[in-house]
Structure formats: C-alpha cells, structure tokens
Design a protein around this motif. Structure first.
Motif, short mmCIF file in Angstrom:
data_model
loop_
_atom_site.label_atom_id
_atom_site.label_comp_id
_atom_site.label_asym_id
_atom_site.label_seq_id
_atom_site.Cartn_x
_atom_site.Cartn_y
_atom_site.Cartn_z
N LEU A 78 2.98 6.89 3.20
CA LEU A 78 4.20 6.49 3.92
C LEU A 78 4.87 7.71 4.54
CD1 LEU A 78 6.34 4.41 4.75
CD2 LEU A 78 7.39 4.71 2.50
N GLU A 79 4.95 8.79 3.76
CA GLU A 79 5.58 10.02 4.27
C GLU A 79 4.86 10.54 5.51
OE1 GLU A 79 5.32 12.80 1.03
OE2 GLU A 79 6.43 11.46 -0.32
N ARG A 80 3.53 10.33 5.57
CA ARG A 80 2.73 10.92 6.65
C ARG A 80 2.16 9.87 7.58
NH1 ARG A 80 2.51 13.75 2.08
NH2 ARG A 80 1.90 15.96 1.99
N LYS A 81 2.72 8.67 7.61
CA LYS A 81 2.05 7.54 8.27
C LYS A 81 1.70 7.75 9.74
CE LYS A 81 6.16 4.81 9.50
NZ LYS A 81 6.80 3.49 9.35
N ASN A 82 2.44 8.64 10.43
CA ASN A 82 2.15 8.89 11.84
C ASN A 82 1.21 10.08 12.06
OD1 ASN A 82 3.83 6.78 13.02
ND2 ASN A 82 5.55 7.94 12.20
N GLN A 83 0.86 10.77 10.96
CA GLN A 83 -0.07 11.90 11.07
C GLN A 83 -1.49 11.39 11.31
OE1 GLN A 83 1.77 14.65 7.64
NE2 GLN A 83 -0.40 15.03 8.00
N LEU A 84 -2.30 12.24 11.96
CA LEU A 84 -3.72 11.91 12.10
C LEU A 84 -4.37 11.96 10.72
CD1 LEU A 84 -4.81 13.82 15.34
CD2 LEU A 84 -4.14 11.42 15.10
N SER A 88 -6.36 7.34 -12.45
CA SER A 88 -5.15 6.67 -12.92
C SER A 88 -4.79 5.51 -11.99
CB SER A 88 -4.02 7.71 -12.98
OG SER A 88 -2.80 7.08 -13.24
N ILE A 89 -4.95 5.73 -10.68
CA ILE A 89 -4.68 4.68 -9.69
C ILE A 89 -5.68 3.52 -9.85
CG2 ILE A 89 -4.72 4.14 -7.20
CD1 ILE A 89 -3.67 7.09 -6.80
N ILE A 90 -6.95 3.86 -10.08
CA ILE A 90 -7.98 2.83 -10.26
C ILE A 90 -7.64 1.95 -11.46
CG2 ILE A 90 -10.42 2.42 -10.84
CD1 ILE A 90 -11.02 5.09 -9.30
N LYS A 91 -7.24 2.61 -12.55
CA LYS A 91 -6.88 1.86 -13.77
C LYS A 91 -5.68 0.95 -13.51
CE LYS A 91 -6.48 2.63 -18.72
NZ LYS A 91 -6.10 3.55 -19.78
N GLN A 113 -7.01 11.61 1.63
CA GLN A 113 -7.99 10.80 2.38
C GLN A 113 -8.59 9.71 1.48
OE1 GLN A 113 -10.91 12.97 4.64
NE2 GLN A 113 -9.38 14.29 5.58
N GLN A 114 -8.81 10.06 0.20
CA GLN A 114 -9.33 9.05 -0.74
C GLN A 114 -8.29 7.95 -0.95
OE1 GLN A 114 -12.52 8.90 -2.11
NE2 GLN A 114 -11.80 6.87 -2.63
N MET A 115 -7.02 8.34 -1.05
CA MET A 115 -5.95 7.34 -1.18
C MET A 115 -5.90 6.44 0.05
SD MET A 115 -2.94 9.67 -2.83
CE MET A 115 -3.26 10.68 -4.27
N LEU A 116 -6.09 7.05 1.23
CA LEU A 116 -6.09 6.27 2.47
C LEU A 116 -7.26 5.29 2.49
CD1 LEU A 116 -5.08 5.56 5.29
CD2 LEU A 116 -6.28 7.58 6.18
N ALA A 117 -8.44 5.75 2.09
CA ALA A 117 -9.61 4.87 2.06
C ALA A 117 -9.39 3.70 1.09
CB ALA A 117 -10.85 5.66 1.65
N MET A 118 -8.76 3.99 -0.05
CA MET A 118 -8.46 2.92 -1.01
C MET A 118 -7.39 1.99 -0.47
SD MET A 118 -8.69 5.21 -4.49
CE MET A 118 -8.22 3.95 -5.67
N GLY A 119 -6.37 2.57 0.15
CA GLY A 119 -5.30 1.76 0.76
C GLY A 119 -5.84 0.85 1.85
N ARG A 120 -6.73 1.40 2.67
CA ARG A 120 -7.34 0.59 3.75
C ARG A 120 -8.10 -0.59 3.17
NH1 ARG A 120 -11.57 3.87 7.18
NH2 ARG A 120 -12.67 3.69 5.19
N VAL A 125 0.84 -1.21 0.00
CA VAL A 125 0.00 0.00 0.00
C VAL A 125 0.87 1.25 0.00
CG1 VAL A 125 -1.65 1.35 1.37
CG2 VAL A 125 -2.04 -1.09 1.02
N TYR A 126 1.93 1.25 0.83
CA TYR A 126 2.83 2.40 0.87
C TYR A 126 3.56 2.59 -0.47
CZ TYR A 126 2.32 2.99 5.95
OH TYR A 126 1.85 3.23 7.22
N ALA A 127 3.86 1.47 -1.15
CA ALA A 127 4.52 1.56 -2.46
C ALA A 127 3.58 2.20 -3.48
CB ALA A 127 4.96 0.18 -2.93
N LYS A 128 2.29 1.89 -3.36
CA LYS A 128 1.29 2.44 -4.29
C LYS A 128 0.96 3.90 -3.95
CE LYS A 128 -1.39 -0.49 -6.04
NZ LYS A 128 -0.72 -0.36 -7.35
N PHE A 129 0.97 4.21 -2.64
CA PHE A 129 0.61 5.56 -2.19
C PHE A 129 1.75 6.12 -1.32
CE2 PHE A 129 -3.44 3.13 -2.39
CZ PHE A 129 -4.09 3.85 -3.40
N PRO A 130 2.86 6.58 -1.95
CA PRO A 130 4.02 7.05 -1.19
C PRO A 130 3.70 8.18 -0.20
CG PRO A 130 4.55 6.87 -3.53
CD PRO A 130 3.08 6.66 -3.40
N ARG A 131 2.68 8.99 -0.52
CA ARG A 131 2.32 10.08 0.39
C ARG A 131 1.84 9.57 1.74
NH1 ARG A 131 -1.13 14.12 -3.36
NH2 ARG A 131 -0.74 12.54 -4.93
#
Length: 234
Positions: A125-131, A175-178, A140-147, A117-123
């Motif tokens: 990973l950069e913010r993994k400890n942020q709320l 683009s991510i969906i595709k 947030q959409q990337m997080l929902a998809m990653g989850r 998931v972090y490889a697909k959504f690097p942002r």
C-alpha cells in the motif's frame, strides 16, 4: 480438496514425473520437499494445467480438472504463485495486483479484494504507485502472493516462496503463509527449505527423481532420520 492420482509427465523423451499421487485436505498446509530437479515444480505446473500429464488424473473438490485450461482451473478457485515470482517489473504495484483479478468483472469486488491485500501487506500500500521492479526480493514475493490472493483462491499453490530471501524475510514470508492458512486458505507448498516448510505444514511428501519416496505427518518427517540426513543437514 485436491487429489493427484498416478500422474506421469514427459518432456519429450524425459520421464519427469513418475506416478505421483498426493492429497491436500481442505484447511491444511501440505508441503512437497526435495532437491532441485526432483519434479516438485513440474507437479505444481501439471496441477495448474500448464503441463498436461500423459496419464493420471487430477481432482479439485471432486471435479476432474486434468484437461482443463489454466484459466478455467483458476476459475475453480485454485491459484499458483510461481517460482521466481514472475511479477511485471515495468508496471506499478497496483496494476500487478489488478491483473490477479483479471477474471473478475465486478469492480466493487476487485476493490474490496485489493483492500484486503493491502491490509495483509501494508508495504504494498505504501508503495502502490512504484514500479514493481523497484521492490526488494521480499516485497516482490509479497506482491506475487498478493496478486494470487486477488483471485480469491480456496487453494493456493506456492512454488519456492523463500528462494533468494534473507533469513529474516524467510521467517516473515512463512509467518504470512501460516496466517493465510489460519484464515481459511488451503495451501500446497513447494519448498527447498525443508525445515521451515515442515515446521508450518500439516502433511509432507518427499519427492526424488519424479517419485514420492516418503509421506506422512510433517512432525514425523521432521524427526525422520532419512529426511534429517538428506534435507536437514544431519
């Protein structure tokens, strides 16, 4: 992979879904388009077991899942990214992702999925400890998809992934969906942005007042005068 047969759904006396039938072949992106209130989200929620149909059947990979509990449907390999993202705003990003794998007790597998998931959504990973609530709408959409991907789904249901996003972020999300589809995930996409949805889908269904009124290859629907007039601005 997914077959919905003549499903009827009621909210009290309101007949919300009126005999919807659809198929999602393995390896494809299938989209449901239509106006707000047409019954698209209700259809997804019925497939996921949040709502039970009054009549009709739902089959996933040949198995009748109509009356299964939602967590048992997830175990089969079907996961939904809900409308409005529904992230846990007061929890860090990594904890939101861990919740996506709550059915998996194998810590090594969960860690491997998190890496993917972090490889697909690097942002993320950069913010993994942020709320999670501090993220932008697109993040947030990337997080929902990653989850959702943390449960390793074979079929991913996406409900309005472009809602509230800027045009640049909409392009990025599609683009991510595709890309997810090209890597082997079958996708059922509910989307108000009909043009974007049909541009990446293989097949499409047009939903109006709880019924499917048009169905066909996505390219054909993009060229359809009815679809153009109603959903593509002429």
């Amino acid at each position: 992979m997914l077959k919905v047969e003549d499903v009827h759904v009621y909210y009290g006396a309101i007949h919300a879904i009126k005999g919807i039938s659809l198929e999602v072949p393995q390896g494809q992106i299938v989209t449901l388009i239509g106006a707000n209130g047409a019954g698209k989200t209700s259809t997804l929620n019925t497939i996921c077991g949040f709502i039970k149909p009054k009549t009709g059947k739902i089959f996933f990979e040949g198995k009748d899942i109509t009356n299964l509990a939602t967590q048992d449907i997830v175990k089969q390999g079907l996961t939904q990214v809900p409308e409005g993202r529904r992230i846990f705003a007061n929890m860090p990003i990594y904890e939101n992702l861990e919740l996506g794998a709550y059915l998996n007790r194998n810590k090594k597998e969960v860690a491997q999925r998190m890496e993917k998931v972090y490889a697909k959504f690097p942002r993320l990973l950069e913010r993994k400890n942020q709320l999670a609530g501090s993220l932008s709408g697109g993040e947030q959409q990337m997080l929902a998809m990653g989850r959702a991907l943390m449960s390793n789904p074979r079929l991913l249901l996406l409900d309005e992934p472009s809602m509230g996003l800027s045009p640049i972020l909409v392009k990025e999300i599609f683009s991510i969906i595709k890309e997810l589809n090209e890597q082997g995930t079958t996708i059922l996409l509910v989307e108000q942005n009909a043009k974007m949805a049909l541009s990446i889908a293989h097949k499409g269904y047009v939903v109006e007042t709880g019924r499917i009124v048009l169905a066909g290859e996505a390219k054909e629907l993009l060229e359809s005068p009815e679809v153009k007039k109603a959903y593509l601005g002429g």
